[in-house]
Every structure is written in structure tokens, then in C-alpha cells.
Design a protein around this motif. Structure first.
Motif, PDB file in Angstrom:
ATOM      1  N   ASP A  95       0.834  -1.210   0.000  1.00 13.58           N
ATOM      2  CA  ASP A  95       0.000   0.000   0.000  1.00 13.58           C
ATOM      3  C   ASP A  95       0.865   1.256   0.000  1.00 13.58           C
ATOM      4  OD1 ASP A  95      -2.378  -1.475   0.064  1.00 13.58           O
ATOM      5  OD2 ASP A  95      -2.335  -1.627   2.245  1.00 13.58           O
ATOM      6  N   ALA A  96       1.977   1.197   0.733  1.00 13.30           N
ATOM      7  CA  ALA A  96       2.895   2.342   0.750  1.00 13.30           C
ATOM      8  C   ALA A  96       3.470   2.592  -0.642  1.00 13.30           C
ATOM      9  CB  ALA A  96       4.016   2.097   1.753  1.00 13.30           C
ATOM     10  N   LEU A  97       3.806   1.509  -1.375  1.00 15.13           N
ATOM     11  CA  LEU A  97       4.330   1.668  -2.730  1.00 15.13           C
ATOM     12  C   LEU A  97       3.325   2.379  -3.625  1.00 15.13           C
ATOM     13  CD1 LEU A  97       6.379   1.080  -4.988  1.00 15.13           C
ATOM     14  CD2 LEU A  97       5.234  -1.138  -5.311  1.00 15.13           C
ATOM     15  N   ALA A  98       2.063   1.987  -3.543  1.00 19.01           N
ATOM     16  CA  ALA A  98       1.033   2.611  -4.377  1.00 19.01           C
ATOM     17  C   ALA A  98       0.902   4.097  -4.058  1.00 19.01           C
ATOM     18  CB  ALA A  98      -0.306   1.904  -4.175  1.00 19.01           C
ATOM     19  N   THR A  99       0.918   4.438  -2.769  1.00 22.07           N
ATOM     20  CA  THR A  99       0.818   5.844  -2.364  1.00 22.07           C
ATOM     21  C   THR A  99       2.013   6.648  -2.872  1.00 22.07           C
ATOM     22  OG1 THR A  99      -0.408   5.208  -0.371  1.00 22.07           O
ATOM     23  CG2 THR A  99       0.624   7.377  -0.372  1.00 22.07           C
ATOM     24  N   LEU A 100       3.207   6.076  -2.728  1.00 22.32           N
ATOM     25  CA  LEU A 100       4.414   6.776  -3.170  1.00 22.32           C
ATOM     26  C   LEU A 100       4.453   6.925  -4.683  1.00 22.32           C
ATOM     27  CD1 LEU A 100       6.949   4.952  -0.805  1.00 22.32           C
ATOM     28  CD2 LEU A 100       6.228   7.344  -0.636  1.00 22.32           C
ATOM     29  N   ALA A 101       4.035   5.872  -5.404  1.00 21.67           N
ATOM     30  CA  ALA A 101       4.044   5.930  -6.867  1.00 21.67           C
ATOM     31  C   ALA A 101       3.077   6.985  -7.379  1.00 21.67           C
ATOM     32  CB  ALA A 101       3.694   4.555  -7.442  1.00 21.67           C
ATOM     33  N   ALA A 102       1.928   7.111  -6.733  1.00 24.52           N
ATOM     34  CA  ALA A 102       0.955   8.134  -7.137  1.00 24.52           C
ATOM     35  C   ALA A 102       1.520   9.525  -6.889  1.00 24.52           C
ATOM     36  CB  ALA A 102      -0.347   7.935  -6.368  1.00 24.52           C
ATOM     37  N   ALA A 103       2.164   9.721  -5.738  1.00 23.43           N
ATOM     38  CA  ALA A 103       2.737  11.031  -5.412  1.00 23.43           C
ATOM     39  C   ALA A 103       3.881  11.393  -6.348  1.00 23.43           C
ATOM     40  CB  ALA A 103       3.214  11.041  -3.962  1.00 23.43           C
ATOM     41  N   ALA A 104       4.642  10.365  -6.764  1.00 23.71           N
ATOM     42  CA  ALA A 104       5.808  10.622  -7.614  1.00 23.71           C
ATOM     43  C   ALA A 104       5.438  10.742  -9.087  1.00 23.71           C
ATOM     44  CB  ALA A 104       6.827   9.507  -7.434  1.00 23.71           C
ATOM     45  N   GLY A 105       4.205  10.377  -9.442  1.00 21.75           N
ATOM     46  CA  GLY A 105       3.828  10.360 -10.845  1.00 21.75           C
ATOM     47  C   GLY A 105       4.694   9.380 -11.628  1.00 21.75           C
TER      48      GLY A 105
END
Length: 445
Positions: free
Chosen positions: A134-144
Motif C-alpha cells: 500500500d505504501a508503494l502505491a501511495t508513493l508511486a501516485a505522489a511521484a507520478g
């Protein structure tokens, strides 16, 4: 004055930075995990790149390790990994989201090796990596993050999913990858050797392809209650309640249907969605009478007119007391709660209690002990006798405590109601199981 000695952040801040620094040095001496956390905090204070270097170094060290993780080492590693996760999701992500994604992927790549050498009976290790998804998904969304690169990274992780630690990866990444990205992920997995059934279901649902999802199931599979409930749940979410009910009814004759909680919950939801509230109520009551489900009874009662719920609750108590499984009845009466009824039920069924069911007996005895010591004693005795008669030496220390509780409760019992008093029971116990010397040593210690 005592309030100023309480350990909390405000009181510790009042000590000043110099004093706290000295205390941290003292406390961390000989504690590698604490020292690593302090170094990580110092690196983070100097900037994201410094923190990233510290995280890379630590993840690489964990990757190289081959030490078996027993319960003590597992706890230390979990604290270490949690610290790395916090650094990645915190200061590093704030300063450089793309760098955080890279490090998060490295952390997740550790999972297979760590789980291979772990005793993870509590599920704490796999849980950490599941949260990391879940953390990966959140970070990937923030990083574009670039969708194609993310597809390749996700495909690699799914190839190393031997413990199911990445079962939540596709649902987590679906909003980031969108339908086109999920199609590319499916293609990437096929190129790497194939896609299992569970992954195909997740990919179809992630794309919003409900028809494609439904096509994955053979009619025979929908006779399984849990599978029918899962499929019907997705149909309900899509506003197709009639079709959901048809799927559920297809599994209605399964032999294990009464134990299938998800099937019943979904069927009730489907009936409510179709405006058939009376049928939903009938189903709640029918299932309650068989299972003594507290949540179902609460749902049933709250939908009744004023005062009708009182009469219905009384009927429910009578149903519970007449239930063919005494343990189910006891659990219901204790946790509803209806403690006077539960106490009476325990005493009336004094010979029915099988002490093997400690997960029911122990909390029931605890709840009954204050006002119903006789009933509590009977349940405690059952656990003691079971442990001794079956030679369950691992339970002896618990059985000793249960026997001591019986002794304490003895002073609270004025009327034994025909039940053997504690002194007599204790004497008979020693006579019958005197050869269980390890138990009696614990008693006398």
C-alpha cells in the motif's frame, strides 16, 4: 509533582536537548536496532540523500543475511524494517518522491528472502510487507511514476510472491496503472510464464471488466458458498442485485451453507437491495437460530418496531438455551451478554463442559467470576481436568492458574447448589492425578 515524572513527550522535552542526547547514547549502548534508528534519524536531518544512503546500506545488509529469524530476532528485524519504512515514507518521500519509490521497491524485494528464513507464526513479517504494498502505491501516485516502469516492477514482484505477500499489489496499483496499465501488466506476466487464476481475477476487477471477471468462473465453481458470495458481492457493487441473488441461490444447497457467513451476509444485502426487507429479516432469524450469530441478531432486532425487539430478544434467549451445541449457547449467552442466564446454563449443564475449548471457557469464566463464581468455577475445573486427563503438559501452567482461581472463588460461594465444593474437588483431583508430578510441582511452587 508526580505528573512531572510521567513519561511523556512534554516532560522529556523539558529535560533539554543535551540531557536527552546523553540519555539516548546511554540507552542505545549495546542495542544495535536503536543505534541504527538514531543514525537514520541523523541522516534524515541532513537531507533526503543522506537518509537514502543509510536506508540502502541497511536494506543491502538485510538482503545478504542468512540467519534464521527466531521470535527474538524476528522482533528486532521488524523494528528495523519499520524504521526503514518510516524513513522512506516520511522525510525521503517529502523531499524526493521518485527516490522513495525506488527504495520502497528495494524493501519489498527483501520479502521472499526474509520470509524464507523467518518463523512467522504471528503473521507480523508478512503483514509488514503487505502494508508495504500500500505504501508503494501511495508513493508511486505522489511521484507520478512512469506507468510502463511501474508495470515492469510490479511484474517482477508478482513473480516472487511465494508467501502471498503481494496479493494486494494489483488492487493497490490499479488506480495508478489504470485499465491500460493493467492490460500491459497482464501481458508482462504472460511473457514471464503465465498468470494464475487469482491474478486474472484481480486484473479483470482492476480494469472494471466485470464481464471478463465473471467469465473466469465455471458454473460448478459457483456452487461453492464462499466463491458465490465473492462473485455476488462484486455484482452488488455494480448495482446488479438480481443477478447477485441468482448466483447465491445457485449455491444454496451446499452442505456447508449454514457455516458460510459471507454467503448469508451477501444474500441479506442482496435482498435488501431488491427491496425485499421482510425476506431479509426472515433470513437473519433463520440463520441466527442455527448459528447463534450475535451480529445477525443485533441487525434483526434493530429493524423491529418499538417494543417488538424486547419480545424477540426473549425468544432469542430461549432459542440459545435450547441449542443442540452447549458451547455455542454458552458463547452466545456470555457475550450477548446475558450473564445470569449464562450462569444458570453452565450449572444446569455441569457435565457438558469439555475443557479443550479453552478459547470459550477462559473468557466466559472471567466474565462470570465477579457475580457468578459457581458457574465460573465449573468452567475453570473443566479446563484443569482436561489438561491433566489428556496429559497436556504445555497447558499445565495455565491449569495451575485456573485451579488457583477456583480456590479464590471458593470464598465467594455461599450456595453450591448440589455441586461438589472446592475442597472435595481439589482432593479428588490429587487422588486421580497424583502421578502428574510436574503439575503438582507448579502448584506447590
Amino acid at each position: 509533582m508526580a505528573a512531572k515524572r510521567t513519561l511523556n513527550a512534554r516532560n522529556l522535552e523539558a529535560l533539554g536537548a543535551a540531557t536527552l542526547a546523553e540519555l539516548l547514547i546511554e540507552v542505545s549502548a549495546g542495542h544495535a536496532v536503536i543505534q541504527r534508528r538514531l543514525r537514520l534519524a541523523l541522516a534524515a536531518a541532513a537531507g533526503a540523500e543522506g537518509a537514502a544512503q543509510e536506508v540502502r546500506k541497511r536494506l543491502a545488509a538485510i538482503s545478504r543475511s542468512t540467519t534464521f529469524l527466531d521470535s527474538t530476532r524476528r522482533k528486532a528485524l521488524l523494528a528495523d524494517l519499520e524504521a526503514q519504512q518510516q524513513a522512506i515514507s516520511g522525510p525521503i518521500a517529502t523531499a524526493d518522491p521518485a527516490l522513495a519509490v525506488e527504495l520502497q521497491l528495494r524493501l519489498l524485494e527483501l520479502s521472499e528472502g526474509v520470509l524464507d528464513r523467518s518463523s512467522d507464526s504471528t503473521g507480523a513479517v508478512i503483514g509488514l510487507f503487505q502494508r508495504g504494498v500500500d505504501a508503494l502505491a501511495t508513493l508511486a501516485a505522489a511521484a507520478g511514476s512512469d506507468p510502463q516502469a511501474l508495470v515492469e516492477q510490479a511484474a517482477e514482484l508478482l513473480q516472487e510472491n511465494g508467501y502471498g505477500q503481494f496479493e494486494g499489489l494489483i488492487p493497490a496499483l490499479a488506480p495508478v496503472l489504470e485499465a491500460a496499465g493493467l492490460l500491459r501488466l497482464e501481458e508482462a506476466l504472460l511473457e514471464r510464464g503465465g498468470v494464475d487464476r487469482f491474478t486474472m481475477e484481480q486484473l479483470a476487477l482492476g480494469r472494471g471488466d466485470l464481464e471478463g471477471y465473471l467469465e473466469l468462473f465455471e458454473p460448478s465453481q459457483l456452487t461453492w458458498p464462499d466463491t458465490a458470495a465473492e462473485v455476488a458481492g462484486h455484482l452488488l457493487q455494480a448495482g446488479r442485485a438480481g443477478q447477485a441473488l441468482a448466483v447465491l441461490d445457485h449455491a444454496a444447497k451446499a452442505t456447508q451453507i449454514m457455516e458460510a457467513e459471507a454467503w448469508h451476509a451477501t444474500r441479506i444485502a442482496a435482498l435488501e437491495a431488491l427491496g425485499r426487507g421482510d425476506e431479509a429479516q426472515q433470513h437473519r432469524w433463520l440463520v441466527f437460530c442455527k448459528t447463534l450469530s450475535i451480529p445477525l441478531l443485533r441487525d434483526y432486532l434493530k429493524r423491529l418496531d418499538d417494543f417488538a425487539d424486547v419480545e424477540a430478544e426473549e425468544r432469542a434467549m430461549a432459542v440459545a438455551e435450547a441449542h443442540p451445541l452447549p458451547l455455542a449457547a454458552l458463547q452466545f449467552l456470555v457475550f450477548w451478554p446475558a450473564l445470569p442466564r449464562a450462569a444458570r446454563y453452565v450449572i444446569e449443564h455441569g457435565e457438558a463442559w469439555d475443557g479443550d475449548a479453552y478459547e470459550i471457557h477462559e473468557p466466559a469464566a472471567e466474565r462470570l467470576s465477579a457475580d457468578h463464581p459457581l458457574a465460573a468455577s465449573l468452567l475453570l475445573r473443566a479446563m484443569v481436568v482436561f489438561a491433566l486427563s489428556m496429559g497436556r503438559s504445555k497447558r499445565y501452567r495455565y491449569a495451575v492458574e485456573h485451579l488457583r482461581q477456583c480456590e479464590r472463588l471458593d470464598a465467594c460461594i455461599d450456595d453450591w447448589q448440589g455441586v461438589e465444593p472446592h475442597s472435595s474437588f481439589a482432593g479428588r483431583l490429587r487422588e486421580a492425578f497424583g502421578q502428574k508430578w510436574s503439575f503438582w510441582q507448579l502448584v506447590e511452587r
